[in-house]
Design a protein around this motif. Sequence first.
Motif, PDB file in Angstrom:
ATOM      1  N   VAL A 127       0.837  -1.200   0.000  1.00 49.66           N
ATOM      2  CA  VAL A 127       0.000   0.000   0.000  1.00 49.66           C
ATOM      3  C   VAL A 127       0.874   1.252   0.000  1.00 49.66           C
ATOM      4  N   ILE A 128       0.345   2.303  -0.607  1.00 46.58           N
ATOM      5  CA  ILE A 128       0.992   3.615  -0.620  1.00 46.58           C
ATOM      6  C   ILE A 128       0.093   4.552   0.173  1.00 46.58           C
ATOM      7  N   ILE A 129       0.587   5.029   1.313  1.00 48.19           N
ATOM      8  CA  ILE A 129      -0.238   5.756   2.273  1.00 48.19           C
ATOM      9  C   ILE A 129      -0.030   7.265   2.152  1.00 48.19           C
ATOM     10  N   HIS A 130      -1.154   7.986   2.022  1.00 52.19           N
ATOM     11  CA  HIS A 130      -1.184   9.445   2.084  1.00 52.19           C
ATOM     12  C   HIS A 130      -1.673   9.842   3.471  1.00 52.19           C
ATOM     13  N   ASP A 131      -0.901  10.676   4.149  1.00 49.43           N
ATOM     14  CA  ASP A 131      -1.261  11.122   5.506  1.00 49.43           C
ATOM     15  C   ASP A 131      -0.954  12.609   5.614  1.00 49.43           C
ATOM     16  N   GLY A 148      -0.637  -6.453   6.081  1.00 55.83           N
ATOM     17  CA  GLY A 148      -0.291  -7.697   5.421  1.00 55.83           C
ATOM     18  C   GLY A 148       1.199  -7.790   5.124  1.00 55.83           C
ATOM     19  N   PRO A 149       1.643  -8.981   4.721  1.00 57.23           N
ATOM     20  CA  PRO A 149       3.074  -9.219   4.520  1.00 57.23           C
ATOM     21  C   PRO A 149       3.692  -8.455   3.356  1.00 57.23           C
ATOM     22  N   ALA A 150       2.882  -7.935   2.424  1.00 56.71           N
ATOM     23  CA  ALA A 150       3.431  -7.189   1.280  1.00 56.71           C
ATOM     24  C   ALA A 150       3.976  -5.831   1.698  1.00 56.71           C
ATOM     25  N   GLY A 151       3.575  -5.342   2.886  1.00 62.64           N
ATOM     26  CA  GLY A 151       4.115  -4.088   3.397  1.00 62.64           C
ATOM     27  C   GLY A 151       3.533  -2.865   2.724  1.00 62.64           C
ATOM     28  N   GLY A 152       4.304  -1.778   2.749  1.00 63.28           N
ATOM     29  CA  GLY A 152       3.813  -0.532   2.178  1.00 63.28           C
ATOM     30  C   GLY A 152       4.815   0.580   2.379  1.00 63.28           C
ATOM     31  N   VAL A 153       4.397   1.779   1.983  1.00 67.04           N
ATOM     32  CA  VAL A 153       5.252   2.958   2.100  1.00 67.04           C
ATOM     33  C   VAL A 153       4.439   4.128   2.622  1.00 67.04           C
ATOM     34  N   MET A 154       5.024   4.873   3.539  1.00 69.35           N
ATOM     35  CA  MET A 154       4.454   6.128   4.001  1.00 69.35           C
ATOM     36  C   MET A 154       4.976   7.210   3.064  1.00 69.35           C
ATOM     37  N   TRP A 161       9.754  11.214  14.454  1.00 70.21           N
ATOM     38  CA  TRP A 161      10.626  10.051  14.468  1.00 70.21           C
ATOM     39  C   TRP A 161       9.935   8.880  15.161  1.00 70.21           C
ATOM     40  N   GLU A 162       9.200   9.143  16.229  1.00 66.87           N
ATOM     41  CA  GLU A 162       8.498   8.068  16.931  1.00 66.87           C
ATOM     42  C   GLU A 162       7.484   7.385  16.011  1.00 66.87           C
ATOM     43  N   MET A 163       6.775   8.176  15.220  1.00 68.04           N
ATOM     44  CA  MET A 163       5.821   7.610  14.261  1.00 68.04           C
ATOM     45  C   MET A 163       6.552   6.801  13.192  1.00 68.04           C
ATOM     46  N   ALA A 164       7.637   7.335  12.671  1.00 67.30           N
ATOM     47  CA  ALA A 164       8.411   6.615  11.647  1.00 67.30           C
ATOM     48  C   ALA A 164       8.899   5.275  12.181  1.00 67.30           C
ATOM     49  N   ARG A 165       9.380   5.272  13.405  1.00 66.28           N
ATOM     50  CA  ARG A 165       9.897   4.040  13.999  1.00 66.28           C
ATOM     51  C   ARG A 165       8.791   2.995  14.130  1.00 66.28           C
ATOM     52  N   GLU A 166       7.595   3.430  14.547  1.00 69.15           N
ATOM     53  CA  GLU A 166       6.485   2.486  14.655  1.00 69.15           C
ATOM     54  C   GLU A 166       6.058   1.984  13.279  1.00 69.15           C
ATOM     55  N   CYS A 167       6.042   2.884  12.291  1.00 67.11           N
ATOM     56  CA  CYS A 167       5.674   2.468  10.939  1.00 67.11           C
ATOM     57  C   CYS A 167       6.655   1.436  10.393  1.00 67.11           C
ATOM     58  N   MET A 168       7.934   1.653  10.612  1.00 69.38           N
ATOM     59  CA  MET A 168       8.928   0.689  10.141  1.00 69.38           C
ATOM     60  C   MET A 168       8.740  -0.662  10.814  1.00 69.38           C
TER      61      MET A 168
END
Length: 260
Positions: A127-131, A148-154, A161-168
């Motif tokens: 998935v490609i996420i717009h936020d 899902g296992p296919a992952g995605g991109v923010m 940074w805290e949000m990025a770390r959780e997203c990763m």
Amino acid sequence: MIHLIDSHAHLDDCKYEADREEMLDRARKAGVVQIINVGYDLASSARSISLAARYPFIFAAVGIHPHDAGEAPEDYLDRLREMSRRQGVVAIGEIGLDYYRDLSPRDVQQRVFREQLALARELGLPVIIHDRDAHGDIMDILRKDGIGPAGGVMHCFAGSWEMARECMAMGFYISFAGPVTYPNARRPKEVAARVDLSRLLVETDAPYLTPQPRRGKRNEPAYVRYVAEEIAALKGLSLEVLARATTENARRLFGLPEAF
């Protein structure tokens, strides 16, 4: 030769009608070997598929942007499902939430976002996420629904940074566009410097978000190099190392073939 992948562009936009071939030629000469062209409604998703069919170095994502969620027809999921089977489609996107413009009611944005997350899980696509100005609700939905296992991109990441770390930790890549090059973009620069190289992507979001050296002009994929140069400097890396990593990351996420 530096090789780069522009992981997010909108080259079907009418701003390229007069010089699309020349613009793509400039991208290739600048070392851009592949481009993900991202849909934002059914019509733009169909145009993205057409571009992918015409150019072997362009790949398509199909989806409904939060701005367009309120206008999505009842059968939009079935139509996206059919589009996803077309050659060159590598992701569902761009999808998400936008509370800055609020062009669709927030409850509708959330419903359409969650439905498309479910579709991506069903299809095994990233998935490609717009936020935009919706960090809290984006994260709440992602925690509850998953990707899902296919992952995605923010896409065009603007969070902490805290949000990025959780997203990763969830399986996301973190992508940066032109704003990371702006002199006053303190938080994007700080986050880009800290994101693990194995989870980093670069993009233009062309024709929008032109990098600082070309600011005020129409953006285009050739300018993704400015984004890569800025992040390489922030991380204390050579452009060659940054380009190699982000290219490998994009290929891994989207399942792209080698192009050189």
